[in-house]
Design an enzyme around this catalytic site. Structure first.
Site, PDB file in Angstrom:
ATOM      1  CB  ALA A   1      74.002  73.219  63.027  1.00 34.74           C
ATOM      2  CD  GLU A   2      73.240  72.408  69.844  1.00 29.95           C
ATOM      3  OE1 GLU A   2      73.428  72.017  70.984  1.00 29.95           O
ATOM      4  OE2 GLU A   2      74.125  72.937  69.135  1.00 29.95           O
TER       5      GLU A   2
ATOM      6  CE  LYS B   1      33.177  69.963  57.397  1.00 27.51           C
ATOM      7  NZ  LYS B   1      33.986  69.464  56.287  1.00 27.51           N
TER       8      LYS B   1
ATOM      9  CD  GLU C   1      40.266  67.207  58.067  1.00 25.04           C
ATOM     10  OE1 GLU C   1      39.733  66.456  58.917  1.00 25.04           O
ATOM     11  OE2 GLU C   1      39.766  67.440  56.966  1.00 25.04           O
TER      12      GLU C   1
ATOM     13  CE  LYS D   1      30.779  71.587  53.271  1.00 22.41           C
ATOM     14  NZ  LYS D   1      31.785  71.046  52.389  1.00 22.41           N
TER      15      LYS D   1
ATOM     16  CB  CYS E   1      57.326  96.056  26.673  1.00 24.00           C
ATOM     17  SG  CYS E   1      55.736  95.220  26.782  1.00 24.00           S
TER      18      CYS E   1
HETATM   19  S1  IVH Z   1      34.438  66.724  64.098  1.00 23.44           S
HETATM   20  C1  IVH Z   1      31.688  63.390  65.233  1.00 23.44           C
HETATM   21  N1  IVH Z   1      35.838  68.898  63.705  1.00 23.44           N
HETATM   22  O1  IVH Z   1      34.905  67.275  58.498  1.00 23.44           O
HETATM   23  C2  IVH Z   1      32.349  64.578  64.644  1.00 23.44           C
HETATM   24  N2  IVH Z   1      35.497  67.436  61.861  1.00 23.44           N
HETATM   25  O2  IVH Z   1      32.093  65.304  58.332  1.00 23.44           O
HETATM   26  C3  IVH Z   1      33.547  64.217  63.901  1.00 23.44           C
HETATM   27  N3  IVH Z   1      36.614  68.159  59.801  1.00 23.44           N
HETATM   28  O3  IVH Z   1      35.733  64.315  57.474  1.00 23.44           O
HETATM   29  C4  IVH Z   1      34.172  65.313  63.132  1.00 23.44           C
HETATM   30  N4  IVH Z   1      37.503  69.979  60.623  1.00 23.44           N
HETATM   31  O4  IVH Z   1      37.644  65.270  58.747  1.00 23.44           O
HETATM   32  C5  IVH Z   1      35.331  67.790  63.142  1.00 23.44           C
HETATM   33  N5  IVH Z   1      37.082  70.851  63.514  1.00 23.44           N
HETATM   34  C6  IVH Z   1      36.575  69.731  62.967  1.00 23.44           C
HETATM   35  C7  IVH Z   1      36.801  69.401  61.612  1.00 23.44           C
HETATM   36  C8  IVH Z   1      36.235  68.241  61.090  1.00 23.44           C
HETATM   37  C9  IVH Z   1      37.380  69.230  59.546  1.00 23.44           C
HETATM   38  C10 IVH Z   1      36.244  67.146  58.793  1.00 23.44           C
HETATM   39  C11 IVH Z   1      36.433  65.740  59.240  1.00 23.44           C
HETATM   40  C12 IVH Z   1      35.300  64.966  58.618  1.00 23.44           C
HETATM   41  C13 IVH Z   1      34.343  66.015  58.225  1.00 23.44           C
HETATM   42  C14 IVH Z   1      33.097  65.884  59.051  1.00 23.44           C
END
Ligand code: IVH
Length: 740
Positions: free
Chosen positions: A57-58, A144, A201, A346, A495
């Protein structure tokens, strides 16, 4: 309501405006500046730090004041004002933006084993011509994030442009939408470089995504495939009013153009130092980011974050390793469009394609019938999945799922795997409403070939799925209330499906806490007709239990002892255990606190129930309906007759409880009290137990291995108690702080 949910609204203006004329408008400008700074600070505390320091509210009051002032002095409106975050303008199309520094991608190690990190480290050492005995290379390891890359351009400390990555050279201008993202500062503190491009991101938190899809489902609208797609769709809207309704978040992880590169500007010696600086300037940086020495620490990071992955509030699809020293990064340079100093490693994909072998119907504790796809086993998000929810008949129909179809299955976090869509027959890869999730899902880890052969033509003459008219478990009629999307079995405790789930719900730790009464035992008890209703549990004898599979006399006795022990409980646990629709743990506690006595709750009308904290019409109706059923009242009476008891209290006006109005945070491990027990004690004394420390926290109770919350408490000067201190607090004797 959080800060910024206000879309419009003016307050009384008369008392706000100083005399007109140059002097007056200078005063207004000062006032506007102060308000903006305050609002930005509060929004940062709320959205970035998760520790709001003022009530909503503030915030709203200050926001309206600013709006009113800007309304009267339109010349003083600037695009970075907090009032400009929510825009409704409809644009013709998105404008291309040429990136001044290209937005690169990173090489992906397809190897999921430790060798991915080793291969990267070996490459870096080779490129840097390091001798074998040189010390480990220092890296930064980051999650990532699974969202979309964004470049934020600040000139003179103001956000002037936000652009998507596009093809890396040319992206799209999405400034109008990015302005609605609360975690992204619209203006930066003094001292930032005159041109600063921050890269990171944009993503959607899982909880926000689930809530968004729930809303879509309730409206009967199309649901989103995953948080990344929902985020990408939201960012690319022409109407930023739509973006504003889809809560987005942001993490910074790098820089684009920065001028002047050297002189006067901050000296980023390392990638980690740069991230710390971005954090100080108000950008969210993930807490997981850390420095790692050499390959072994990268591997440890990959494993640790992998183990935490399900519990994170957002999707990640891997981790990223970066050489920490910017000088070494420059030395390493690039190959084609990828830096040699970074690599992505990955985790197993959270979406995969598989075949629907059948569609079953499951009956839940509340009688809800859920269509569930039986799948050819598929490895998704780190586990093998053979079943996935289709939510309800309407969603199944909208997605047009039939037996034999190839479907995308998503499993992320702890949630139940779900079918997110059908791979159209013979369509190859790039379809499903342009979903790139599909391309990912249909690809193997290296993003090239399909993981499984994709759909051939749909089998002819596959009948459409129909909801059964009778409950597949008990044969009772299946009903659907008007306006409801869900079908339900009308059998109630008759049931067995509902009975089993009802017993498990009743017995769970947070309800009656009957140790040893697990799924296998309940299956046998219900299927063997040993118990029909909850009170039957307390009528179990040693011989009937000991006859069951895998039940020796000793374990049977343990179950009886646990049952006996569970009889002494609290009203809140008992209420929660009854499994009334919409009555979760928190509502049960609120009800117990408000009414004090069970009979008062059982006899309460909807109006009275509505008086309870956080109880709305749907919940009130559900409680009222539950206790209006004679068989439910009977269950309660029999449980009491079996000796289930709790302390009844006077209906507590919450404010009369000793710790009413106090907020306490628990952290670390206490010597004797478990976390739930400590929470129960505090809550029954009227305190609110919060998850994070803020200026509004009254006490922090800290045990062994307390971490950042303890540090935060010390930083803010909040009294810290140990377990003895907690007991003293509960007794009402002012505890000695500082004991942890
Ligand atoms: S660095 C030159 N750090 O992954 C390096 N990318 O192909 C630039 N991504 O589409 C990217 N988390 O959006 C970096 N901690 C992270 C990341 C990240 C996600 C994504 C980024 C890009 C893809 C890299």
């Amino acid at each position: 309501m959080g800060p910024g949910l206000i879309l419009s609204g003016m307050t009384e203006q008369s008392d706000l405006f100083p005399a007109s004329g140059p002097k007056g408008s200078a005063l207004v400008a000062t006032k506007i500046k102060a308000l903006r700074e305050q609002l930005n600070r509060w929004a940062h505390e709320y959205y970035v730090q998760d520790t709001p320091s003022v009530p909503d509210a503030e915030y709203d009051r200050a926001f309206q004041q600013l709006q009113a002032l800007e309304g009267a002095y339109p010349d003083l409106v600037t695009p970075d004002s907090p009032t400009q975050r929510v825009l409704g303008a409809v644009l013709d199309g998105l404008t291309p933006v040429r990136h001044r520094v290209p937005m690169l991608s990173i090489r992906t190690e397809t190897d999921t084993e430790a060798s991915g990190a080793q291969a990267f480290d070996a490459r870096v050492r080779r490129e840097l011509k390091l001798p074998p005995d040189a010390p480990p290379v220092e890296y930064v390891a980051e999650p990532k994030f699974d969202g979309l890359a964004m470049s934020l351009r600040y000139e003179g400390g103001r956000l002037v442009q936000a652009a998507t990555r596009g093809d890396g050279e040319v992206g799209e201008d999405v400034t109008h939408n990015v302005r609605t993202i609360r975690q992204i500062p619209l203006s930066l503190p003094a001292g930032v470089p005159p041109v600063l491009e921050v890269r990171g991101e944009v993503y959607m938190r899982r909880a926000d995504f689930d809530a968004l899809n729930d809303r879509q489902r309730e409206k009967g609208d199309k649901t989103f495939v995953n948080p990344r797609n929902a985020a990408a769709g939201a960012v690319r809207q022409l109407d930023s009013g739509i973006t504003a309704q889809r809560p987005l978040s942001f993490f910074a992880y790098g820089l684009g153009e920065v001028t002047p590169a050297a002189e006067g500007g901050p000296d980023f010696g390392t990638h980690f130092g740069m991230l710390q600086q971005l954090k100080e300037w108000g950008f969210p940086v993930a807490a997981q980011v850390q420095i790692a020495q050499g390959a072994s620490e990268l591997i440890a990071f990959h494993q640790r974050v992998g183990a935490e992955r399900d519990a994170l509030p957002y999707d990640i699809d891997g981790v990223v390793y970066k050489v920490n020293s910017l000088a070494l990064q420059r030395q390493l340079g690039f190959v084609t469009r990828e830096p040699r100093w970074a690599v992505a490693h990955k985790y197993p994909a959270q979406e995969m394609v598989t075949r629907v072998e059948g569609i079953d119907v499951q009956v839940g504790r509340t009688g809800k019938l859920t269509p569930v796809a039986r799948l050819a086993p598929v490895f998704v998000g780190g586990v093998t999945v053979t079943n996935a929810t289709l939510h309800n008949l309407f969603e199944l129909r909208r997605k047009k799922v039939r037996v034999g179809d190839q479907v995308i299955v998503r499993r992320a976090g702890d949630v139940i795997p779900e079918v997110v869509g059908v791979v159209p027959a013979g369509a190859g890869l790039a379809v499903l409403a342009g979903s790139d999730a599909l391309v990912d899902a249909a690809s193997s880890a290296d993003g090239t070939a399909p993981a499984q052969p994709l759909a051939g033509p749909r089998q002819p003459y596959v009948p459409n799925f129909r909801m059964p008219r009778q409950c597949p478990i008990c044969g009772s009629a299946v009903v659907r209330e008007p306006g409801e999307v869900n079908h339900r079995c009308s059998g109630g405790l008759f049931c067995p499906a509902q009975r089993k789930q009802a017993v498990l719900h009743f017995a769970q730790r947070r309800a009656m806490d009957i140790e040893g009464l697990g799924e296998k035992l309940v299956d046998q008890l219900v299927e063997g007709h040993v118990i029909r209703t909850l009170p039957d549990l307390y009528r179990l004898g040693l011989s009937s239990l000991a006859q069951l599979d895998r039940m020796a006399e000793k374990s049977a006795q343990n179950v009886l002892d646990a049952l006996d022990k569970s009889k002494r409980t609290t009203l809140a646990r008992f209420l929660f255990g009854l499994g009334i629709r919409h009555v979760g743990e928190a509502t049960a506690k609120d009800l117990a606190r408000h009414f004090g006595q069970l009979d008062a709750i059982m006899d309460a009308g909807v109006e009275q129930l509505l008086q309870v904290n956080d109880v709305g019409p749907v919940v009130a109706e559900a409680i009222h309906t539950f206790f209006a059923q004679p068989h439910n009242r009977e269950v309660v009476e029999q449980l009491r007759a079996c000796g289930v008891t709790w302390d009844e209290s006077e209906p507590a006006a919450a404010a009369t409880l000793p710790l009413a109005g106090m907020t306490v945070v628990l952290t670390g491990t206490l010597p004797t009290l478990g976390r739930d027990a400590a929470k129960d004690l505090l809550e029954s004394a009227g305190a609110k137990v919060a998850g994070s420390v803020s200026k509004k926290t009254h006490y922090v109770v800290a045990g062994a291995d307390a971490g950042s919350k303890l540090a935060k408490a010390q930083e803010l000067g909040i009294p810290v108690l140990d377990e003895d201190g907690l007991h003293a607090l509960l007794r009402g004797t002012p505890p000695n702080a500082g004991g942890a």
